[in-house]
Design a protein around this motif. Structure first.
Motif, PDB file in Angstrom:
ATOM      1  N   GLN A 232       0.848  -1.178   0.000  1.00 50.24           N
ATOM      2  CA  GLN A 232       0.000   0.000   0.000  1.00 50.24           C
ATOM      3  C   GLN A 232       0.892   1.240   0.000  1.00 50.24           C
ATOM      4  OE1 GLN A 232      -2.396  -0.923   3.537  1.00 50.24           O
ATOM      5  NE2 GLN A 232      -4.146  -1.380   2.195  1.00 50.24           N
ATOM      6  N   PHE A 233       0.965   1.884  -1.158  1.00 52.65           N
ATOM      7  CA  PHE A 233       1.762   3.094  -1.300  1.00 52.65           C
ATOM      8  C   PHE A 233       0.892   4.327  -1.102  1.00 52.65           C
ATOM      9  CE2 PHE A 233       4.291   0.119  -3.988  1.00 52.65           C
ATOM     10  CZ  PHE A 233       5.483   0.197  -3.282  1.00 52.65           C
ATOM     11  N   THR A 234       1.560   5.459  -0.839  1.00 54.28           N
ATOM     12  CA  THR A 234       0.856   6.721  -0.629  1.00 54.28           C
ATOM     13  C   THR A 234       1.454   7.789  -1.536  1.00 54.28           C
ATOM     14  OG1 THR A 234       2.365   7.542   1.070  1.00 54.28           O
ATOM     15  CG2 THR A 234       0.586   6.065   1.797  1.00 54.28           C
ATOM     16  N   GLU A 235       0.931   8.993  -1.426  1.00 52.51           N
ATOM     17  CA  GLU A 235       1.470  10.101  -2.205  1.00 52.51           C
ATOM     18  C   GLU A 235       2.916  10.408  -1.806  1.00 52.51           C
ATOM     19  OE1 GLU A 235       1.489  12.682  -5.288  1.00 52.51           O
ATOM     20  OE2 GLU A 235      -0.071  11.224  -4.752  1.00 52.51           O
ATOM     21  N   VAL A 236       3.286  10.102  -0.561  1.00 52.32           N
ATOM     22  CA  VAL A 236       4.669  10.287  -0.138  1.00 52.32           C
ATOM     23  C   VAL A 236       5.587   9.381  -0.962  1.00 52.32           C
ATOM     24  CG1 VAL A 236       6.301  10.014   1.771  1.00 52.32           C
ATOM     25  CG2 VAL A 236       4.049  11.022   2.179  1.00 52.32           C
ATOM     26  N   HIS A 237       5.143   8.158  -1.206  1.00 44.23           N
ATOM     27  CA  HIS A 237       5.936   7.250  -2.034  1.00 44.23           C
ATOM     28  C   HIS A 237       6.042   7.777  -3.461  1.00 44.23           C
ATOM     29  CE1 HIS A 237       4.723   4.442   1.238  1.00 44.23           C
ATOM     30  NE2 HIS A 237       5.950   3.967   1.043  1.00 44.23           N
ATOM     31  N   ALA A 238       4.946   8.327  -3.974  1.00 44.88           N
ATOM     32  CA  ALA A 238       4.983   8.886  -5.324  1.00 44.88           C
ATOM     33  C   ALA A 238       5.985  10.031  -5.406  1.00 44.88           C
ATOM     34  CB  ALA A 238       3.586   9.359  -5.727  1.00 44.88           C
ATOM     35  N   THR A 239       6.029  10.861  -4.372  1.00 45.07           N
ATOM     36  CA  THR A 239       6.991  11.962  -4.338  1.00 45.07           C
ATOM     37  C   THR A 239       8.414  11.430  -4.246  1.00 45.07           C
ATOM     38  OG1 THR A 239       5.326  13.314  -3.218  1.00 45.07           O
ATOM     39  CG2 THR A 239       7.583  14.116  -3.178  1.00 45.07           C
ATOM     40  N   ALA A 240       8.607  10.379  -3.477  1.00 42.88           N
ATOM     41  CA  ALA A 240       9.940   9.770  -3.370  1.00 42.88           C
ATOM     42  C   ALA A 240      10.384   9.194  -4.710  1.00 42.88           C
ATOM     43  CB  ALA A 240       9.931   8.682  -2.305  1.00 42.88           C
ATOM     44  N   LEU A 241       9.468   8.565  -5.432  1.00 39.12           N
ATOM     45  CA  LEU A 241       9.810   8.001  -6.732  1.00 39.12           C
ATOM     46  C   LEU A 241      10.186   9.103  -7.712  1.00 39.12           C
ATOM     47  CD1 LEU A 241      10.065   5.587  -8.608  1.00 39.12           C
ATOM     48  CD2 LEU A 241       7.602   5.741  -9.057  1.00 39.12           C
ATOM     49  N   SER A 242       9.453  10.206  -7.705  1.00 41.45           N
ATOM     50  CA  SER A 242       9.801  11.336  -8.570  1.00 41.45           C
ATOM     51  C   SER A 242      11.185  11.867  -8.232  1.00 41.45           C
ATOM     52  CB  SER A 242       8.759  12.454  -8.415  1.00 41.45           C
ATOM     53  OG  SER A 242       7.485  12.034  -8.878  1.00 41.45           O
ATOM     54  N   ALA A 243      11.505  11.930  -6.941  1.00 44.13           N
ATOM     55  CA  ALA A 243      12.816  12.420  -6.528  1.00 44.13           C
ATOM     56  C   ALA A 243      13.914  11.490  -7.009  1.00 44.13           C
ATOM     57  CB  ALA A 243      12.863  12.554  -5.008  1.00 44.13           C
ATOM     58  N   TYR A 244      13.729  10.194  -6.829  1.00 41.99           N
ATOM     59  CA  TYR A 244      14.764   9.243  -7.220  1.00 41.99           C
ATOM     60  C   TYR A 244      15.009   9.279  -8.726  1.00 41.99           C
ATOM     61  CZ  TYR A 244      17.067   4.871  -8.321  1.00 41.99           C
ATOM     62  OH  TYR A 244      17.929   3.938  -8.819  1.00 41.99           O
ATOM     63  N   LEU A 245      13.950   9.275  -9.513  1.00 36.46           N
ATOM     64  CA  LEU A 245      14.121   9.280 -10.968  1.00 36.46           C
ATOM     65  C   LEU A 245      14.794  10.561 -11.439  1.00 36.46           C
ATOM     66  CD1 LEU A 245      10.706   7.726 -12.067  1.00 36.46           C
ATOM     67  CD2 LEU A 245      12.933   6.595 -11.899  1.00 36.46           C
ATOM     68  N   ALA A 246      14.520  11.676 -10.771  1.00 35.33           N
ATOM     69  CA  ALA A 246      15.188  12.927 -11.131  1.00 35.33           C
ATOM     70  C   ALA A 246      16.651  12.908 -10.702  1.00 35.33           C
ATOM     71  CB  ALA A 246      14.466  14.115 -10.499  1.00 35.33           C
ATOM     72  N   LEU A 247      16.940  12.317  -9.560  1.00 37.65           N
ATOM     73  CA  LEU A 247      18.317  12.281  -9.067  1.00 37.65           C
ATOM     74  C   LEU A 247      19.229  11.470  -9.973  1.00 37.65           C
ATOM     75  CD1 LEU A 247      17.669  11.840  -5.242  1.00 37.65           C
ATOM     76  CD2 LEU A 247      18.766  13.817  -6.325  1.00 37.65           C
ATOM     77  N   ILE A 248      18.725  10.352 -10.507  1.00 34.43           N
ATOM     78  CA  ILE A 248      19.609   9.498 -11.306  1.00 34.43           C
ATOM     79  C   ILE A 248      19.979  10.159 -12.634  1.00 34.43           C
ATOM     80  CG2 ILE A 248      18.814   7.352 -10.267  1.00 34.43           C
ATOM     81  CD1 ILE A 248      17.065   6.842 -12.642  1.00 34.43           C
ATOM     82  N   VAL A 249      19.184  11.126 -13.103  1.00 36.49           N
ATOM     83  CA  VAL A 249      19.545  11.816 -14.347  1.00 36.49           C
ATOM     84  C   VAL A 249      20.818  12.628 -14.149  1.00 36.49           C
ATOM     85  CG1 VAL A 249      18.802  13.512 -16.062  1.00 36.49           C
ATOM     86  CG2 VAL A 249      17.138  11.903 -15.108  1.00 36.49           C
ATOM     87  N   GLY A 250      20.923  13.332 -13.028  1.00 40.63           N
ATOM     88  CA  GLY A 250      22.088  14.167 -12.786  1.00 40.63           C
ATOM     89  C   GLY A 250      23.226  13.462 -12.080  1.00 40.63           C
ATOM     90  N   HIS A 251      22.897  12.536 -11.166  1.00 42.27           N
ATOM     91  CA  HIS A 251      23.924  11.916 -10.327  1.00 42.27           C
ATOM     92  C   HIS A 251      24.320  10.520 -10.787  1.00 42.27           C
ATOM     93  CE1 HIS A 251      23.637  14.940  -7.031  1.00 42.27           C
ATOM     94  NE2 HIS A 251      22.387  15.027  -7.435  1.00 42.27           N
ATOM     95  N   GLY A 252      23.491   9.879 -11.610  1.00 39.64           N
ATOM     96  CA  GLY A 252      23.726   8.494 -11.970  1.00 39.64           C
ATOM     97  C   GLY A 252      23.015   7.553 -11.016  1.00 39.64           C
ATOM     98  N   TYR A 253      22.924   6.291 -11.397  1.00 44.60           N
ATOM     99  CA  TYR A 253      22.163   5.311 -10.613  1.00 44.60           C
ATOM    100  C   TYR A 253      22.773   5.068  -9.234  1.00 44.60           C
ATOM    101  CZ  TYR A 253      19.518   4.266 -14.815  1.00 44.60           C
ATOM    102  OH  TYR A 253      18.701   4.368 -15.918  1.00 44.60           O
ATOM    103  N   ALA A 254      24.093   4.900  -9.183  1.00 43.86           N
ATOM    104  CA  ALA A 254      24.718   4.567  -7.902  1.00 43.86           C
ATOM    105  C   ALA A 254      24.577   5.717  -6.915  1.00 43.86           C
ATOM    106  CB  ALA A 254      26.188   4.210  -8.114  1.00 43.86           C
ATOM    107  N   ALA A 255      24.969   6.932  -7.325  1.00 41.40           N
ATOM    108  CA  ALA A 255      24.892   8.077  -6.416  1.00 41.40           C
ATOM    109  C   ALA A 255      23.446   8.439  -6.102  1.00 41.40           C
ATOM    110  CB  ALA A 255      25.615   9.281  -7.018  1.00 41.40           C
ATOM    111  N   GLY A 256      22.570   8.358  -7.105  1.00 44.02           N
ATOM    112  CA  GLY A 256      21.159   8.644  -6.849  1.00 44.02           C
ATOM    113  C   GLY A 256      20.571   7.693  -5.822  1.00 44.02           C
ATOM    114  N   GLY A 257      20.927   6.422  -5.917  1.00 38.13           N
ATOM    115  CA  GLY A 257      20.465   5.457  -4.923  1.00 38.13           C
ATOM    116  C   GLY A 257      21.038   5.729  -3.549  1.00 38.13           C
ATOM    117  N   ASP A 258      22.312   6.097  -3.500  1.00 40.01           N
ATOM    118  CA  ASP A 258      22.930   6.425  -2.206  1.00 40.01           C
ATOM    119  C   ASP A 258      22.218   7.601  -1.542  1.00 40.01           C
ATOM    120  OD1 ASP A 258      24.766   4.406  -2.530  1.00 40.01           O
ATOM    121  OD2 ASP A 258      26.377   5.719  -3.238  1.00 40.01           O
ATOM    122  N   ILE A 259      21.875   8.603  -2.334  1.00 34.00           N
ATOM    123  CA  ILE A 259      21.194   9.772  -1.783  1.00 34.00           C
ATOM    124  C   ILE A 259      19.848   9.386  -1.202  1.00 34.00           C
ATOM    125  CG2 ILE A 259      20.127  11.991  -2.374  1.00 34.00           C
ATOM    126  CD1 ILE A 259      22.364  12.247  -4.543  1.00 34.00           C
TER     127      ILE A 259
END
Length: 270
Positions: free
Chosen positions: A48-75
Motif C-alpha cells: 500500500q503506497f501513498t502520495e509520499v511514495h509517489a513523491t519519493a519516486l519522482s525524486a529518485y528518478l530525477a536524481l539518477i539523471v544528474g547523479h547516476g544510478y549509484a549516487a542517486g540510490g545512495d542519496i
C-alpha cells in the motif's frame, strides 16, 4: 524503518508505475532496494503506497539523471534512513565533479586554441624516440613513461630494438598533455581529454565539438538542480519524520547499483 502508514488515497505499485512510465515490478524493485520508503501491507499481503511514495519516486528518478544510478540510490537511501548529512555529502560530490569537468573543458579549449593557433611545424613523417620528445617538451624521459602508465600516451615499440617511438600524433598528444599538466590537471583527467581528441581525429576537429561538450555539462547542471528540487519536495512531504544528522530510522537496503527496469525477480510479490 517503520513502513509508511497508508494515507488517502492508497496507491498500488501500478499506480505509481504508470505515472512515470515504469512497470509495477520496477516499483517493487525500487522499494526492495531501499530507494523508496517501505510500504505497509494489506491483510492480504499487497503493498500500500501513498502520495509520499509517489513523491519519493519522482525524486529518485530525477536524481539518477544528474547523479547516476549509484549516487542517486545512495542519496535516497541516506534520506530514507534519516542521514541527511550523508545525502548532502553525495550531492556535494556530484557538484564538485561537475565543477572539475568545467575546469577541464576550459583548459582543453585554451590548449586546443594554443595548438591550432601556433605556427605550423615542419611535417614530421617519422617517429621520434623518447629522448627527442622529452627534450622538445622540457621534461625527463621518466615523466613520459609515467604518462604512458597513466594512459595519457600510447607510443609504439620499435620491432628491432623494443624502444618506444612517438609518431606525429603521439607528439601532438604529448604537447596537449604538457599544457594540461602545467595547468594542474591530474593524469587521469588528461587521459580522458586525450581520448576525446583521438576520437575527434585531432585538435582541430575537437575544437568544433567543444560546444557540444559544454552543452552536455550544462544539461548535467540543470539535471542536478531538478533532482535537488524533487528531493526537497520529498523532504517536505515527509515533514518532521526526517531528522538530520544520521539519527533517523533505518531501513535495510541493497548496496548494489539500482536497475531502472524490472530485473525478472522470480518472487514477483504483489
Amino acid at each position: 524503518m517503520t513502513p509508511t502508514k497508508p494515507s488517502t488515497p492508497v496507491r498500488r505499485p501500478i499506480d505509481l508505475a504508470r505515472r512515470h512510465g515504469l512497470s509495477a515490478q520496477a516499483v517493487r524493485n525500487y522499494e526492495r532496494d531501499g530507494v523508496l520508503p517501505p510500504a505497509v501491507r494489506s491483510p492480504t499481503g499487497y503493498r500500500q503506497f501513498t502520495e509520499v511514495h509517489a513523491t519519493a519516486l519522482s525524486a529518485y528518478l530525477a536524481l539518477i539523471v544528474g547523479h547516476g544510478y549509484a549516487a542517486g540510490g545512495d542519496i535516497m537511501r541516506a534520506v530514507i534512513r534519516g542521514d541527511i548529512d550523508g545525502a548532502m555529502r553525495t550531492i556535494d560530490h556530484s557538484h564538485a565533479l561537475l565543477q572539475r569537468d568545467r575546469e577541464t573543458l576550459d583548459a582543453v579549449e585554451a590548449a586546443v586554441a594554443t595548438l591550432t593557433g601556433a605556427q605550423p611545424q615542419p611535417p614530421r613523417r617519422t617517429a621520434v624516440p623518447i629522448s627527442v620528445l622529452a627534450h622538445r617538451l622540457g621534461v625527463r624521459p621518466a615523466t613520459l613513461r609515467k604518462w604512458e602508465r597513466a594512459g595519457v600516451l600510447r607510443p609504439a615499440r620499435d620491432p628491432a630494438t623494443g624502444y618506444r617511438t612517438y609518431s606525429p600524433h603521439d607528439v601532438r598528444d604529448a604537447e596537449l598533455a604538457h599544457l594540461l599538466r602545467r595547468g594542474g590537471y591530474r593524469l587521469d583527467h588528461i587521459a580522458e581529454v586525450l581520448r576525446r581528441v583521438r576520437e575527434a581525429g585531432g585538435a582541430e576537429p575537437l575544437a568544433a565539438s567543444l560546444r557540444q561538450w559544454r552543452d552536455q555539462l550544462t544539461a548535467r547542471g540543470r539535471a542536478l538542480l531538478t533532482g535537488a528540487a524533487r528531493l526537497a519536495e520529498y523532504l517536505d512531504a515527509r515533514g518532521s519524520s526526517v531528522r538530520p544528522g544520521g539519527a533517523g530510522e533505518t531501513v535495510e537496503a541493497s548496496t548494489g547499483n539500482v536497475d531502472p527496469l524490472p530485473r525478472g525477480d522470480a518472487r514477483m510479490t504483489p
